[in-house]
Write a protein that holds these residues in place. Structure first.
Motif, short mmCIF file in Angstrom:
data_model
loop_
_atom_site.label_atom_id
_atom_site.label_comp_id
_atom_site.label_asym_id
_atom_site.label_seq_id
_atom_site.Cartn_x
_atom_site.Cartn_y
_atom_site.Cartn_z
N ALA A 19 44.92 62.75 7.82
CA ALA A 19 45.30 61.92 6.59
C ALA A 19 45.37 62.81 5.25
CB ALA A 19 44.19 61.06 6.80
N LEU A 20 45.85 62.29 4.28
CA LEU A 20 45.61 62.86 3.28
C LEU A 20 44.09 62.20 2.76
CD1 LEU A 20 47.53 64.27 0.91
CD2 LEU A 20 48.12 62.06 0.31
N ARG A 21 43.93 63.50 1.64
CA ARG A 21 42.38 62.97 0.85
C ARG A 21 42.43 63.77 -0.67
NH1 ARG A 21 37.83 67.47 3.69
NH2 ARG A 21 39.26 69.01 3.52
N SER A 22 41.58 63.46 -1.03
CA SER A 22 41.89 63.65 -2.15
C SER A 22 40.70 64.25 -2.60
CB SER A 22 40.99 61.91 -3.35
OG SER A 22 41.77 61.08 -3.47
N PRO A 62 56.35 50.35 -0.40
CA PRO A 62 55.31 49.68 -0.41
C PRO A 62 53.87 49.89 -0.68
CG PRO A 62 55.93 49.92 1.86
CD PRO A 62 57.37 50.35 0.86
N GLY A 63 53.93 51.73 -0.88
CA GLY A 63 53.00 52.33 -0.98
C GLY A 63 51.69 52.72 0.70
N GLY A 64 50.57 53.00 0.04
CA GLY A 64 49.80 53.46 1.38
C GLY A 64 49.48 54.99 1.86
N GLU A 65 48.69 55.18 2.91
CA GLU A 65 48.33 56.59 2.62
C GLU A 65 49.58 57.48 3.36
OE1 GLU A 65 45.58 58.16 1.60
OE2 GLU A 65 45.40 56.85 -0.10
N VAL A 100 58.98 57.27 5.65
CA VAL A 100 58.00 57.83 5.47
C VAL A 100 57.13 57.14 5.68
CG1 VAL A 100 57.06 58.98 3.49
CG2 VAL A 100 58.89 58.81 3.34
N LEU A 101 56.45 58.15 6.97
CA LEU A 101 54.61 57.37 7.95
C LEU A 101 53.80 57.21 7.09
CD1 LEU A 101 55.97 58.87 10.84
CD2 LEU A 101 57.32 56.77 10.47
N VAL A 116 55.10 53.91 4.12
CA VAL A 116 54.99 54.26 3.06
C VAL A 116 56.26 53.96 2.43
CG1 VAL A 116 52.81 54.63 4.01
CG2 VAL A 116 54.42 56.02 3.26
N ALA A 117 57.23 54.09 2.97
CA ALA A 117 58.36 54.62 1.80
C ALA A 117 60.04 54.52 2.62
CB ALA A 117 58.65 55.75 0.72
N HIS A 118 60.91 54.06 2.02
CA HIS A 118 61.92 54.05 2.67
C HIS A 118 63.10 54.25 1.56
CE1 HIS A 118 65.34 52.30 4.87
NE2 HIS A 118 65.13 52.91 5.47
N PHE A 119 64.00 55.10 2.47
CA PHE A 119 65.36 56.23 1.74
C PHE A 119 66.44 55.30 2.96
CE2 PHE A 119 61.71 58.11 0.48
CZ PHE A 119 61.80 58.59 -0.72
N ALA A 120 67.46 54.38 2.28
CA ALA A 120 68.38 54.18 2.84
C ALA A 120 69.91 55.12 2.18
CB ALA A 120 68.83 52.65 2.78
N CYS A 121 70.16 56.23 2.91
CA CYS A 121 70.92 56.67 2.05
C CYS A 121 72.81 56.71 2.48
CB CYS A 121 70.60 58.11 2.81
SG CYS A 121 69.03 58.41 2.09
N GLY A 122 73.98 56.99 2.00
CA GLY A 122 75.30 57.62 2.36
C GLY A 122 75.23 58.63 2.39
N PRO A 123 76.55 59.38 3.08
CA PRO A 123 76.76 59.91 3.69
C PRO A 123 77.28 60.80 2.52
CG PRO A 123 78.22 59.43 4.56
CD PRO A 123 77.38 58.11 4.52
#
Length: 166
Positions: A154-157, A140-143, A73-74, A111-118
């Motif tokens: 960019a995401l904004r509140s 780890p978080g972030g925008e 997730v970028l 900002v996030a990572h998922f390692a996936c098996g099939p």
């Protein structure tokens, strides 16, 4: 693309989504391949499953069949990476920073990572739908980087809106 298909695509573009780079290792040398994907969603908590949708003509779609993959997730400042993995940049791939953290390639700074098996794949018209079992994850978080109406944002509140958490 026909006028009707273009109109349908433009209408779909009104749905804001996050931006991911889906990655996999290929071959004996472990060559990293990846593509920018905004069609990513959660599927199940038990077991933990996520899904990505890839154009069936894409190189990554053929490489993902039956293999492990990562969903990165970028972050809001990673628009250049999104363009590179979408094939819209002449910047070299050699200078991309990776983190070595498991079975699927992980982009540094996401900002996030998922390692996936099939888990399963399904026919989705001109796309293939790949469901992966989440083997590990980290946020780890972030925008996040957001895609809406054909452009990155960019995401904004939203001022005045309370938290949706209870």
């Amino acid at each position: 693309m026909s006028a009707g298909e273009r109109s349908f695509r433009d209408c779909l573009g009104q749905f804001a989504s996050g931006v991911t780079v889906v990655t996999t290792l290929h071959g004996d040398l472990g060559t990293v391949h990846g593509a920018t994907v905004s069609s990513f969603t959660s599927v199940s908590l038990r077991p933990p499953l996520v899904m990505v949708s890839l154009d069936r003509r894409s190189r990554l779609s053929a490489l993902l069949a039956g293999g492990a993959f990562g969903v990165n997730v970028l972050a809001a400042d990673q628009g250049d990476l999104a363009l590179r993995f979408a094939g819209r940049s002449d910047a070299p791939h050699e200078d991309i920073e990776w983190q070595d953290t498991g079975p699927a390639p992980r982009l540094a700074g996401s900002v996030a990572h998922f390692a996936c098996g099939p888990w399963a794949s399904y026919d989705g018209g001109d796309h293939l739908l790949y469901v992966g079992e989440v083997l590990s994850f980290d946020a780890p978080g972030g925008e996040p980087l957001v895609f809406h109406s054909g452009a990155f944002h960019a995401l904004r509140s939203a001022a005045g809106l309370g938290s949706a958490r209870r």
